[in-house]
Design an enzyme around this catalytic site. Sequence first.
Site, PDB file in Angstrom:
ATOM      1  CD  GLU A 195      -3.686  -2.495   7.212  1.00 48.23           C
ATOM      2  OE1 GLU A 195      -2.674  -2.944   6.550  1.00 48.23           O
ATOM      3  OE2 GLU A 195      -4.318  -1.075   6.829  1.00 48.23           O
ATOM      4  CG  ASN A 240      -1.716   1.387   1.274  1.00 50.52           C
ATOM      5  OD1 ASN A 240      -1.937   1.769   0.235  1.00 50.52           O
ATOM      6  ND2 ASN A 240      -2.453   1.364   2.663  1.00 50.52           N
ATOM      7  CG  HIS A 295      -6.082   2.266   5.404  1.00 47.59           C
ATOM      8  ND1 HIS A 295      -5.572   3.333   5.708  1.00 47.59           N
ATOM      9  CD2 HIS A 295      -5.267   0.759   5.022  1.00 47.59           C
ATOM     10  CE1 HIS A 295      -4.176   2.582   6.239  1.00 47.59           C
ATOM     11  NE2 HIS A 295      -4.115   1.136   5.986  1.00 47.59           N
ATOM     12  N   GLY A 348       2.302   1.856  10.780  1.00 45.68           N
ATOM     13  CA  GLY A 348       2.917   3.261  10.771  1.00 45.68           C
ATOM     14  C   GLY A 348       3.676   3.815  11.506  1.00 45.68           C
ATOM     15  CE  LYS A 382      -0.461   3.289   5.021  1.00 44.16           C
ATOM     16  NZ  LYS A 382      -0.193   3.442   5.978  1.00 44.16           N
ATOM     17  CD  GLU A 402      -2.907   5.101   6.291  1.00 47.78           C
ATOM     18  OE1 GLU A 402      -2.930   5.724   5.274  1.00 47.78           O
ATOM     19  OE2 GLU A 402      -2.255   5.318   7.512  1.00 47.78           O
ATOM     20  CB  SER A 427       5.029  -1.455  11.628  1.00 46.02           C
ATOM     21  OG  SER A 427       4.128  -0.216  12.498  1.00 46.02           O
TER      22      SER A 427
HETATM   23  P1  PGA Z   1       2.657  -0.038   7.240  1.00 41.15           P
HETATM   24  O1  PGA Z   1       0.777   0.470   6.305  1.00 41.15           O
HETATM   25  O2  PGA Z   1       3.419  -0.908   6.989  1.00 41.15           O
HETATM   26  O3  PGA Z   1       3.340   1.261   6.847  1.00 41.15           O
HETATM   27  O4  PGA Z   1       2.728  -0.090   9.183  1.00 41.15           O
HETATM   28  C1  PGA Z   1       0.235  -0.539   7.191  1.00 41.15           C
HETATM   29  C2  PGA Z   1      -1.144  -0.310   6.378  1.00 41.15           C
HETATM   30  O5  PGA Z   1      -1.211   1.259   6.567  1.00 41.15           O
HETATM   31  O6  PGA Z   1      -1.506  -0.481   5.575  1.00 41.15           O
END
Ligand code: PGA
Length: 253
Positions: free
Chosen positions: A170, A9, A98, A176, A11, A100, A216
Amino acid sequence: MRKKIVAGNWKMNKNFSEGLTLASEVVNIVNDELNDDVTVIMCSPFIHLAQVAKNAQESDKVFVGAQNMSEHASGAYTGDISAEMIKSVGAEYVILGHSERREYHNETNEQLAKRVDLALEIGLNPIFCCGESLEIRESGKEVSYVCNQLTESLFHLTEDEIQKIVIAYEPIWAIGTGKTASSQQAQDMHKAIRDFLAGQFGQEVADKISILYGGSAKPDNAKELFAQPDVDGGLIGGASLKARDFVEIAKSF
Ligand code: PGA
């Protein structure tokens, strides 16, 4: 029995030329080094999608996906992107729900149910995200919270339809933040999700659904996560922005 999947992803990262460089690096390394039984997906920004899909044609293991889509089929929705548009450039997957998007764009379980339906109608496979905040985990209600997300967005589907969904668990507190869920925490939730799916759709169907872990995940923790019986791969944010790291994760099964 079920697909092993590593999905990146991106982003809102990488300008157009940087994105194409990343995509072709991923395709090249995957072609040289990855076993046949792993599916790699790159979820790029919309702008890059058509060209990234062309790059992905050079590998039978690499597919592309969008990061979001409209719940409307077409029409006067300025700035939105439809399922059909995504499909028409050669993408096969779309991330839906997601955290976010849920947080910054107030996406609800009901809206996501509509997007899931539209994606399936057009022939896109949703990567449906679920997961709890730190506050919910600390209150001990994480399983019921996640199960409610699944109920409200996915439980109207038929047995055939649910098998086209990839689920990404997640935990928001791990995204993140550099703070990964332990492999045991991931396994416990993935098992709870599979049991819950089995209750609705039957064990045989639940056993065919890939459940990815996200939050992460990195080359140095992917092996332990992917060794868990109900962890079928990962949805990778930060570490998907470097081709080498991303493919190392895909090689961790
Ligand atoms: P990350 O994000 O691996 O940077 O923690 C995962 C995600 O939000 O899909």
